[in-house]
Design an enzyme around this catalytic site. Sequence first.
Site, PDB file in Angstrom:
ATOM      1  N   LYS A 125       0.050  -2.341  -0.932  1.00  0.00           N
ATOM      2  CA  LYS A 125      -0.932  -2.630  -1.508  1.00  0.00           C
ATOM      3  C   LYS A 125       0.194  -4.085  -2.854  1.00  0.00           C
ATOM      4  O   LYS A 125       0.210  -4.731  -2.258  1.00  0.00           O
ATOM      5  CB  LYS A 125      -1.574  -2.764  -2.096  1.00  0.00           C
ATOM      6  N   GLU A 135      -9.267  -8.993  -7.831  1.00  0.00           N
ATOM      7  CA  GLU A 135     -10.635  -8.301  -7.727  1.00  0.00           C
ATOM      8  C   GLU A 135     -10.423  -6.748  -6.751  1.00  0.00           C
ATOM      9  O   GLU A 135      -9.191  -6.396  -6.374  1.00  0.00           O
ATOM     10  CB  GLU A 135     -11.617  -8.874  -6.328  1.00  0.00           C
ATOM     11  N   SER A 165      -1.155   4.645   4.766  1.00  0.00           N
ATOM     12  CA  SER A 165      -1.006   3.474   4.449  1.00  0.00           C
ATOM     13  C   SER A 165      -1.059   3.990   2.568  1.00  0.00           C
ATOM     14  O   SER A 165      -0.241   3.009   2.023  1.00  0.00           O
ATOM     15  CB  SER A 165      -2.069   2.493   4.437  1.00  0.00           C
TER      16      SER A 165
END
Lengths: 270, 397
Positions: B91, B113, B381
């Site tokens: 991310k 968010e 990930s």
Amino acid sequence: MIETENRIAQLFERHDGSEKIMSLFLTAGYPDPQATVDLILGFEENGVDLVELGMPFSDPLADGPTIQYSSNVAIEQGITMKKILQIVEQVREKSQIPIILMGYINPVLRYGVEAFCEDACNVGVDGLIIPDIPIEESGILKKEADKHGLAIIYLVAPNTSDERMSKIDEQSEGFVYCVSVTGVTGAREGDEVAKSVQRFIDRVKKNVTRNPKMVGFGIKSHEDAQRIAADMDGFIVGSALIDTIRKHYPEEGWKDEVFAFVRRLKYGKQ
Amino acid sequence: MKYDLPTKEGYYGEFGGKFVPEILIPVLEELEEAFNDAWNDESFQREYRHLLNEYVGRPTKLTYANRLTDHYGKAKIYLKREDLCHTGAHKINNAIGQILLARRMGKDRIIAETGAGQHGVATATACAKFGVDCIVYMGAEDMERQRLNVERMRLLGTEVRPVTSGSQTLKDATNEAIRDWVTNVEDTFYIIGSVVGPHPYPKMVRNFHRVIGDETRKQLVEAEGRETPDYLLACVGGGSNAIGIFYPFIEDESVQMYGLEAAGLGAETDKTAATLSIGQPGVLHGSMSYLLHNSEGQIQLAHSISAGLDYPGIGPEHSYLHKTKRVNYKAITDDQAMEGVKLLSETEGIIPALETAHAIAYLDELMPKTSKDEIVVLNCSGRGDKDMGTISKNIEH
């Protein structure tokens, strides 16, 4: 489409400017479907010129807490697109008040754009306001709406450029919905709207020349409306109406309280 | 096969677009122009790459998983180690990219968010690094489930605002962030955490994550003397890590790609997040894509053991890649994902995030069909530290 038959167009043609046109937004199915019918019929007798009937959506991202609340209540009580159309059908048995369906595109897509426009036309809907369909995305709606004589009303906002306002004016039917402030729907505190709105209103006057102009967002009283809509054809009130319903429902005589609020909105303190 | 989507209007086939209130149109136009300008600007690229290398810790390794490979006795399995990124997941690639863009545009208030909290933590981290004010919207229920990440964000100086509307999860946090955005358009930059939302977000977030696939390509040459794997696997919620690794390989038709979405208790149950397996096209959060919604078009609540996959929508580009069958999307249950956590932990000494575990779980199905001379790359990930609470509650020893 025979434009003169559209009730919205007729309303503005008849309008002589002596008083402002008042449009009210209410959520279909709040507090319940029969009450929605009764409210709309009562509105007409209490000075309301136009009704925007909200189609509730689970994720109303342009709405403040009030309309989120009324939408949730209506959905929890089982409102459906069919029931919303039935509300219009029931109103039409007794009234020719112009009715616009307002809501997010997803429920319309799920119903099917073609079927929706056809059914809406058949029950006597006059127009559509779909806030998450800007002119760029109008393609998925326009053909069917035109075919069934439904006016698509677009919005302009304080940050809409002059050039874009003219473009929106060209594509809008019925009127242009002028969003007075950035932000979500809902009544604003004090003079928040009036302070910043004049520059926007001046730009709207210059660039929206083809359609009537209605101003909304943040209006909660007759005084707000007269100030903000001074240079407009009329004004729109939503959250303040729903707050009033919420305050009085279900006590006895709650509808009379709502109608009294509506008369005050239109005519001021009497 | 040449692939150059999205179109100028932000479409991937019939998916994508800009389904937003008028107030956001000028903002999106400004953003698109700024992004295109920055993306093609060498100094922007230099600063972005520098931060990825020196701060995020890129390039991340491409680790040969020898014991996992032996476990199946078929194709060689490599792991692209996004779990080694600063903050523990991919991310941050996007958060860094978007904050650089925000600064370039002169926006000094950041909102985001978050669901599981990974994107929230990545954004809070980037904001701390640049000394920018940050507000993260998070569902009240998610805050309860992911307390550690809430504490991390607060420690990083971010204000975490609980969202109590609707289902109090990611979709509602997104609604609330958008409401903030339309109210504060002038000074606020909204850092969206996945390849979702209105154009240009899906494209922008994809481009900020494509470094995953680009590195994989180079690393495969070094490790195996070939540029492409035979199989690529990644988990899919909104789909950012998956598109990051898939995108640079889309034109390589020999590469078979698998996106693993969360089936929750089962794609046939109502406790699922398997958007592509059982959803229908519709519009949520500004773009046309597959969605979980009922016959009235009301959005349904998603369910997954993994908070990061617990979203009733998916990025529009994935909808397109699904519809055109370029990528195979399969659904993995909560139980299968738990098995995946165990498998990777025991064979490789890597505790994966629950999201990542969905991709690992699919190896059971895929590997028997592979052969020894083939190569599988799985995008690892994120790491599983954040999930230890959930894992320890659900694991059978």
